[in-house]
Design a protein around this motif. Structure first.
Motif, PDB file in Angstrom:
ATOM      1  N   GLY A  44     -44.003  63.596 -48.523  1.00 11.34           N
ATOM      2  CA  GLY A  44     -43.320  63.114 -47.329  1.00 11.34           C
ATOM      3  C   GLY A  44     -41.816  63.273 -47.427  1.00 11.34           C
ATOM      4  O   GLY A  44     -41.155  63.702 -46.475  1.00 11.34           O
ATOM      5  N   GLN A  45     -41.260  62.930 -48.582  1.00 11.46           N
ATOM      6  CA  GLN A  45     -39.819  63.109 -48.750  1.00 11.46           C
ATOM      7  C   GLN A  45     -39.432  64.579 -48.589  1.00 11.46           C
ATOM      8  O   GLN A  45     -38.372  64.891 -48.049  1.00 11.46           O
ATOM      9  CB  GLN A  45     -39.392  62.589 -50.116  1.00 11.46           C
ATOM     10  CG  GLN A  45     -39.531  61.079 -50.270  1.00 11.46           C
ATOM     11  CD  GLN A  45     -39.021  60.585 -51.608  1.00 11.46           C
ATOM     12  OE1 GLN A  45     -37.921  60.922 -52.031  1.00 11.46           O
ATOM     13  NE2 GLN A  45     -39.831  59.777 -52.285  1.00 11.46           N
ATOM     14  N   ALA A  46     -40.301  65.472 -49.065  1.00 11.45           N
ATOM     15  CA  ALA A  46     -40.017  66.900 -48.922  1.00 11.45           C
ATOM     16  C   ALA A  46     -39.949  67.308 -47.462  1.00 11.45           C
ATOM     17  O   ALA A  46     -39.220  68.243 -47.101  1.00 11.45           O
ATOM     18  CB  ALA A  46     -41.076  67.722 -49.652  1.00 11.45           C
ATOM     19  N   ALA A  47     -40.699  66.620 -46.597  1.00 15.41           N
ATOM     20  CA  ALA A  47     -40.680  66.935 -45.168  1.00 15.41           C
ATOM     21  C   ALA A  47     -39.320  66.672 -44.534  1.00 15.41           C
ATOM     22  O   ALA A  47     -39.018  67.196 -43.466  1.00 15.41           O
ATOM     23  CB  ALA A  47     -41.758  66.132 -44.442  1.00 15.41           C
ATOM     24  N   SER A  48     -38.491  65.888 -45.185  1.00 17.14           N
ATOM     25  CA  SER A  48     -37.141  65.636 -44.660  1.00 17.14           C
ATOM     26  C   SER A  48     -36.228  66.834 -44.832  1.00 17.14           C
ATOM     27  O   SER A  48     -35.220  66.950 -44.143  1.00 17.14           O
ATOM     28  CB  SER A  48     -36.520  64.427 -45.367  1.00 17.14           C
ATOM     29  OG  SER A  48     -36.159  64.758 -46.713  1.00 17.14           O
ATOM     30  N   PHE A  49     -36.552  67.729 -45.782  1.00 23.49           N
ATOM     31  CA  PHE A  49     -35.662  68.852 -46.119  1.00 23.49           C
ATOM     32  C   PHE A  49     -34.239  68.337 -46.339  1.00 23.49           C
ATOM     33  O   PHE A  49     -33.262  68.980 -45.961  1.00 23.49           O
ATOM     34  CB  PHE A  49     -35.676  69.917 -45.014  1.00 23.49           C
ATOM     35  CG  PHE A  49     -36.835  70.875 -45.087  1.00 23.49           C
ATOM     36  CD1 PHE A  49     -36.632  72.226 -45.330  1.00 23.49           C
ATOM     37  CD2 PHE A  49     -38.140  70.434 -44.886  1.00 23.49           C
ATOM     38  CE1 PHE A  49     -37.698  73.118 -45.385  1.00 23.49           C
ATOM     39  CE2 PHE A  49     -39.212  71.311 -44.941  1.00 23.49           C
ATOM     40  CZ  PHE A  49     -38.991  72.666 -45.193  1.00 23.49           C
ATOM     41  N   ASP A  50     -34.133  67.175 -46.964  1.00 32.02           N
ATOM     42  CA  ASP A  50     -32.838  66.504 -47.101  1.00 32.02           C
ATOM     43  C   ASP A  50     -32.600  66.122 -48.564  1.00 32.02           C
ATOM     44  O   ASP A  50     -33.029  65.052 -49.013  1.00 32.02           O
ATOM     45  CB  ASP A  50     -32.802  65.254 -46.224  1.00 32.02           C
ATOM     46  CG  ASP A  50     -31.416  64.629 -46.142  1.00 32.02           C
ATOM     47  OD1 ASP A  50     -30.569  64.913 -47.018  1.00 32.02           O
ATOM     48  OD2 ASP A  50     -31.179  63.847 -45.199  1.00 32.02           O
ATOM     49  N   PRO A  51     -31.905  66.969 -49.340  1.00 35.70           N
ATOM     50  CA  PRO A  51     -31.663  66.649 -50.751  1.00 35.70           C
ATOM     51  C   PRO A  51     -30.927  65.331 -50.961  1.00 35.70           C
ATOM     52  O   PRO A  51     -31.209  64.609 -51.923  1.00 35.70           O
ATOM     53  CB  PRO A  51     -30.833  67.842 -51.251  1.00 35.70           C
ATOM     54  CG  PRO A  51     -31.160  68.952 -50.307  1.00 35.70           C
ATOM     55  CD  PRO A  51     -31.386  68.296 -48.981  1.00 35.70           C
ATOM     56  N   GLN A  52     -29.983  65.015 -50.093  1.00 37.79           N
ATOM     57  CA  GLN A  52     -29.227  63.769 -50.257  1.00 37.79           C
ATOM     58  C   GLN A  52     -30.121  62.553 -50.103  1.00 37.79           C
ATOM     59  O   GLN A  52     -29.992  61.569 -50.844  1.00 37.79           O
ATOM     60  CB  GLN A  52     -28.077  63.718 -49.252  1.00 37.79           C
ATOM     61  CG  GLN A  52     -26.975  64.744 -49.535  1.00 37.79           C
ATOM     62  CD  GLN A  52     -25.822  64.620 -48.575  1.00 37.79           C
ATOM     63  OE1 GLN A  52     -25.996  64.278 -47.398  1.00 37.79           O
ATOM     64  NE2 GLN A  52     -24.620  64.909 -49.051  1.00 37.79           N
ATOM     65  N   LEU A  53     -31.041  62.602 -49.160  1.00 39.80           N
ATOM     66  CA  LEU A  53     -31.950  61.479 -48.951  1.00 39.80           C
ATOM     67  C   LEU A  53     -32.939  61.354 -50.103  1.00 39.80           C
ATOM     68  O   LEU A  53     -33.258  60.249 -50.557  1.00 39.80           O
ATOM     69  CB  LEU A  53     -32.695  61.660 -47.626  1.00 39.80           C
ATOM     70  CG  LEU A  53     -33.481  60.453 -47.107  1.00 39.80           C
ATOM     71  CD1 LEU A  53     -32.567  59.248 -46.924  1.00 39.80           C
ATOM     72  CD2 LEU A  53     -34.163  60.808 -45.795  1.00 39.80           C
ATOM     73  N   VAL A  54     -33.417  62.488 -50.608  1.00 38.73           N
ATOM     74  CA  VAL A  54     -34.321  62.476 -51.759  1.00 38.73           C
ATOM     75  C   VAL A  54     -33.602  61.906 -52.980  1.00 38.73           C
ATOM     76  O   VAL A  54     -34.171  61.097 -53.726  1.00 38.73           O
ATOM     77  CB  VAL A  54     -34.850  63.890 -52.032  1.00 38.73           C
ATOM     78  CG1 VAL A  54     -35.597  63.950 -53.364  1.00 38.73           C
ATOM     79  CG2 VAL A  54     -35.759  64.346 -50.895  1.00 38.73           C
ATOM     80  N   GLU A  55     -32.373  62.303 -53.190  1.00 37.88           N
ATOM     81  CA  GLU A  55     -31.581  61.767 -54.302  1.00 37.88           C
ATOM     82  C   GLU A  55     -31.393  60.260 -54.147  1.00 37.88           C
ATOM     83  O   GLU A  55     -31.524  59.503 -55.118  1.00 37.88           O
ATOM     84  CB  GLU A  55     -30.221  62.460 -54.356  1.00 37.88           C
ATOM     85  CG  GLU A  55     -29.331  61.967 -55.479  1.00 37.88           C
ATOM     86  CD  GLU A  55     -27.992  62.687 -55.538  1.00 37.88           C
ATOM     87  OE1 GLU A  55     -27.069  62.165 -56.214  1.00 37.88           O
ATOM     88  OE2 GLU A  55     -27.842  63.756 -54.915  1.00 37.88           O
ATOM     89  N   ALA A  56     -31.112  59.816 -52.930  1.00 38.62           N
ATOM     90  CA  ALA A  56     -30.905  58.384 -52.692  1.00 38.62           C
ATOM     91  C   ALA A  56     -32.175  57.586 -52.976  1.00 38.62           C
ATOM     92  O   ALA A  56     -32.122  56.475 -53.520  1.00 38.62           O
ATOM     93  CB  ALA A  56     -30.444  58.160 -51.257  1.00 38.62           C
ATOM     94  N   GLY A  57     -33.332  58.142 -52.621  1.00 42.27           N
ATOM     95  CA  GLY A  57     -34.590  57.456 -52.899  1.00 42.27           C
ATOM     96  C   GLY A  57     -34.832  57.286 -54.386  1.00 42.27           C
ATOM     97  O   GLY A  57     -35.266  56.225 -54.846  1.00 42.27           O
ATOM     98  N   ALA A  58     -34.548  58.333 -55.156  1.00 41.54           N
ATOM     99  CA  ALA A  58     -34.705  58.247 -56.606  1.00 41.54           C
ATOM    100  C   ALA A  58     -33.692  57.274 -57.210  1.00 41.54           C
ATOM    101  O   ALA A  58     -33.983  56.596 -58.201  1.00 41.54           O
ATOM    102  CB  ALA A  58     -34.554  59.633 -57.227  1.00 41.54           C
ATOM    103  N   ARG A  59     -32.505  57.198 -56.613  1.00 39.97           N
ATOM    104  CA  ARG A  59     -31.496  56.260 -57.114  1.00 39.97           C
ATOM    105  C   ARG A  59     -31.957  54.818 -56.936  1.00 39.97           C
ATOM    106  O   ARG A  59     -31.825  53.973 -57.828  1.00 39.97           O
ATOM    107  CB  ARG A  59     -30.180  56.503 -56.353  1.00 39.97           C
ATOM    108  CG  ARG A  59     -28.972  55.703 -56.876  1.00 39.97           C
ATOM    109  CD  ARG A  59     -28.225  56.455 -57.966  1.00 39.97           C
ATOM    110  NE  ARG A  59     -28.924  56.493 -59.230  1.00 39.97           N
ATOM    111  CZ  ARG A  59     -28.830  55.574 -60.177  1.00 39.97           C
ATOM    112  NH1 ARG A  59     -28.065  54.519 -59.994  1.00 39.97           N
ATOM    113  NH2 ARG A  59     -29.462  55.698 -61.314  1.00 39.97           N
ATOM    114  N   VAL A  60     -32.532  54.522 -55.768  1.00 42.90           N
ATOM    115  CA  VAL A  60     -33.065  53.179 -55.532  1.00 42.90           C
ATOM    116  C   VAL A  60     -34.161  52.866 -56.534  1.00 42.90           C
ATOM    117  O   VAL A  60     -34.204  51.776 -57.130  1.00 42.90           O
ATOM    118  CB  VAL A  60     -33.595  53.061 -54.085  1.00 42.90           C
ATOM    119  CG1 VAL A  60     -34.421  51.781 -53.916  1.00 42.90           C
ATOM    120  CG2 VAL A  60     -32.443  53.080 -53.085  1.00 42.90           C
ATOM    121  N   ALA A  61     -35.055  53.822 -56.747  1.00 44.45           N
ATOM    122  CA  ALA A  61     -36.148  53.616 -57.702  1.00 44.45           C
ATOM    123  C   ALA A  61     -35.606  53.352 -59.102  1.00 44.45           C
ATOM    124  O   ALA A  61     -36.103  52.477 -59.820  1.00 44.45           O
ATOM    125  CB  ALA A  61     -37.067  54.836 -57.710  1.00 44.45           C
ATOM    126  N   ALA A  62     -34.578  54.106 -59.493  1.00 47.88           N
ATOM    127  CA  ALA A  62     -33.993  53.938 -60.823  1.00 47.88           C
ATOM    128  C   ALA A  62     -33.344  52.569 -60.976  1.00 47.88           C
ATOM    129  O   ALA A  62     -33.513  51.892 -62.003  1.00 47.88           O
ATOM    130  CB  ALA A  62     -32.971  55.042 -61.081  1.00 47.88           C
TER     131      ALA A  62
END
Length: 749
Positions: free
Chosen positions: A120-138
């Motif tokens: 689903g995150q890949a469907a955003s085609f948005d590297p910044q948003l994917v990075e932000a999601g991993a940052r929250v998880a971390a």
């Protein structure tokens, strides 16, 4: 107003780069000195202990004693900060060498705040948003003492029967490499020693996504050229991004299990890419080489894994049982053991565990912070893909007075989170039904009858109630899809139709004449052609996570505009699989005008159908192509130009075009650039994604978009297995997906 967006290679100031390099070299030298000093003090048993990862077993006192003796280097699946502190205290204060543990956990798409599944995150085609999601998880995982996650999964996944496609970033090598690198940045931050950073572990190295028949753990048969051109690039990008660790895969490729594959682990990962982190096996994959038939027994499995370059063994205990004996027999060299331990210690030093392994249990909780929930909602919005919107039926307007909510996924707080969620709490999940009731229940009549109790429910006795409320409503919102348990590891499917009686439910409510909006929440592409035909609109959500409900409510009523694009091709039927955008052509390619099954004349001549590559009953086209996704507005591409039509391998190509929002909603379009190498020393894909950009446009606005593409990025592994750019003709497209767009050509000399 016309604006210009340029997407190219980043620039670095030379002075800053020199200063950074000097500091890095100094830090690395100091770190390596620490590693060597510690290694020199270690006994063989302590070295083997560092190579041993366990999952909790037995009594806590037993585990503590193993840590005290230096028999354990890592523990996974402990998330209680009090327990982690106790274990680290034993390691740091009671063991002989005071080497900290590295605590691992599967934090795949969130720890407590759950984001959309990676697909689903890949469907955003948005590297910044994917990075932000991993940052929250971390941030959330690190707060309890987890220092290592087994993510991102950057397997190229082209078979939706494979359950683990849910964990992937899709079918495309370039998209996966780009978003995988973004996820690593999010997990690891700018400095691994930051208390909120956790070590990333790209997996599964390599080729796991090509499992035969889409069956998990099955063999793969990927020749070296395809391995290098398609499956390895995301992992190479992960090394360049500074990934701390790697994980081997379960599969064997061409008869060699990845956990015992010296070619990929020694030749490619260490020698070619100069990776200096450590490699961990997947769960018991060392022992599983016996079942593969690659090893006679546990002793041989340990020998082959260590010698291949697997530094740490996950849970099967064969290193502890056999490495000492193998060393005495000369089947493993001390140098190999020392290198493995160096790699492990190096990562522990980089994580700052020697300085700070204790967690402040009195610190305020960071779980479900408002900022985290807001980012999760943003990700759920950005990952939504509008597949059909007949007559611009969506967004819903204030003319809607009564809504019928049906389907088993409308109020499924556990299943909405998706696969591989160990720590998320369904009590925090905001479901679509609850979000609609909270946001619109005071002014819109919202009726609810699920029709089926859960996605696999074959009982049809509840459909009558759903039909009854459909007759009273202005619109039916049908929430269908998959329970979380139906995707993920070991959850492969042979049938990708909606499970249970869900299709019957959609058909039944559609027969009332009330417009149906079908909203799918699933862990993979499903074969939904008949369901889409019965629906006025279709929106697809790869399990959207904690905040999926509010995101969907905003999308339905136009507070947000869908802009997600498919990261994987949707087949019409399972029989078309594998089907993906960057396939090679054939000597007799499909033309698009072939006669299909129902149009064949009786006693037709054997060659009368054209003799091209297609299925008589399904054609050759997918239901929806890679990169596809609609919006509430419309976009027009124009004025495509390139900087030169003849280039050398050392040149850069600049591609410029305009995108205009021709509709009435402000929205974001994902503009995509594809290239085809028309001929080569080996056959080349019909299209390859090379660039993409999210372009935000107000209604009526036009922007000029510019992509910079070094010609060297057109290189591939040729007939002689050398990576290079071959001269020849190229096609180039820009557009909204892999099927549609503007085309031009250029030549590389």
């Amino acid at each position: 107003m016309k604006k210009k967006i340029t997407i190219g290679l980043g620039c670095l100031f030379l002075l800053a780069l020199a200063a950074c390099t000097e500091k890095s070299q100094s830090t690395d030298k100091k770190l390596e000195t620490h590693v060597e000093n510690l290694l020199a003090q270690m006994t063989l048993e302590e070295k083997i202990g560092q190579m041993n990862q366990i999952s909790p077993w037995g009594e806590p006192t037993q585990i503590a004693e193993a840590v005290r003796k230096g028999e354990v280097g890592s523990i996974l699946n402990v998330v209680d900060p009090v327990a982690i502190n106790a274990l680290q205290q034993v390691a740091m204060e009671e063991s002989r060498l005071k080497i900290p543990l590295i605590i691992g956990r599967d934090v795949i798409h969130g720890f407590k705040t759950i984001f959309p599944i990676p697909l689903g995150q890949a469907a955003s085609f948005d590297p910044q948003l994917v990075e932000a999601g991993a940052r929250v998880a971390a941030i959330e995982a690190a707060s309890v003492g987890v220092a290592w996650t087994f993510a991102p999964m950057i397997d190229i996944a082209r078979d939706p029967r494979w359950g683990r496609i849910a964990e992937s970033l899709g079918e495309d090598s370039y998209l996966t490499a780009t978003l995988g690198a973004a996820m690593i940045r999010g997990f690891q931050g700018s400095d691994l020693s930051d208390p909120t950073a956790i070590a990333a572990c790209p997996k599964h190295f390599v080729g796991y996504g090509a499992a035969e028949g889409g069956r998990d753990y099955a063999s793969t048969f990927i020749p070296e050229r395809t391995l290098r051109n398609v499956y390895l690039p995301p992992f190479e990008a992960a090394v360049r991004e500074g990934a701390a660790t790697f994980m081997t895969s379960f599969n064997d490729n061409d008869g060699v299990p990845s956990t015992g594959n010296r070619f990929i682990l020694e030749q490619v990962l260490r020698k070619e890419w100069a990776f200096d982190g450590f490699v961990v096996s997947d769960w018991a994959s060392v022992a599983e080489m016996i079942a593969h038939g690659f090893c006679k027994d546990g002793k041989e499995a340990a020998e082959k894994a260590v010698n291949a370059g697997v530094d740490m063994e996950m849970v099967s205990g064969l290193y502890v049982a056999h490495v000492k004996e193998l060393l005495a027999e000369g089947k493993i060299r001390m140098e190999t053991i020392d290198n493995a331990v160096r790699n492990i210690l190096r990562v522990k030093f980089r994580l700052g565990l020697f300085e700070q392994s204790h967690i402040d249990t009195e610190a305020p909780s960071v779980f479900y912070a408002e900022a985290h929930l807001a980012k999760a909602k943003e990700a759920a919005v950005a990952s939504a893909i509008l597949l059909k919107n007949e007559g611009d039926f969506l967004p819903l307007t204030d003319q809607i007075k009564t809504i019928a909510v049906v389907g088993p996924m409308a109020d499924a707080p556990h299943d909405q989170l998706g696969t591989w969620v160990f720590d998320g709490d369904k009590n925090y999940t905001r479901t679509p039904l609850k979000a609609l009731q909270e946001e619109y229940g005071d002014r819109i009549r919202i009726l609810y009858a699920p029709g089926t109790a859960y996605s696999r429910d074959r009982a049809t006795d509840g459909i009558a109630a759903a039909v009854a409320i459909a007759r009273q409503a202005d619109v039916v919102l049908a929430f269908v899809g998959e329970e979380a348990i139906l995707s993920g590891e070991a959850h492969s499917l042979a049938d990708l139709n909606l499970q249970g009686a869900q299709s019957e439910l959609i058909a039944a409510v559609a027969k009332t004449g009330t417009p149906v909006v079908t909203l799918v929440m699933a862990g993979r592409p499903l074969t939904i052609e008949r369901d889409a035909e019965a629906s006025r609109a279709v929106m697809y959500h790869f399990h959207p996570g904690t905040m999926g409900g509010p995101a969907i409510a905003d999308l339905l009523f136009g507070k947000a505009v869908p802009g997600g694009k498919l990261p994987v091709t949707f087949p019409r039927t399972v029989g078309q699989i594998p089907i993906y955008h960057s396939h090679n052509n054939t000597g007799r390619p499909y033309q698009g005008n072939e006669t299909l099954l129902d149009g064949i004349a009786l006693e037709a001549g054997q060659t009368s159908l054209g003799n091209t590559s297609f299925y008589l009953d399904a054609g050759n086209d997918p239901l929806y192509p890679f990169g596809y996704g609609l919006s509430y507005t419309t976009f027009e591409y124009g004025n495509l130009s390139i900087s030169a039509d003849r280039l050398r391998p050392t040149d850069e190509l600049t591609v410029t075009f305009e995108v205009t929002n021709t509709g009435k909603y402000d929205a974001t379009e994902v503009a995509q650039l594809y290239v085809q190498d028309c001929f080569g020393s080996v056959t080349r894909p019909v299209k390859e994604l090379k660039r993409f950009a999210r372009v935000a446009l107000k209604a009526g606005e036009k922007k000029t978009v510019s992509f910079t593409l070094p010609v060297q990025e057109l290189a591939f592994y040729t007939i002689d297995m050398q990576k290079k750019v071959e001269p020849g003709d190229f096609n180039l497209w820009v557009g909204p997906n892999s099927r549609d767009g503007l085309q031009t050509t250029f030549v590389v000399e």
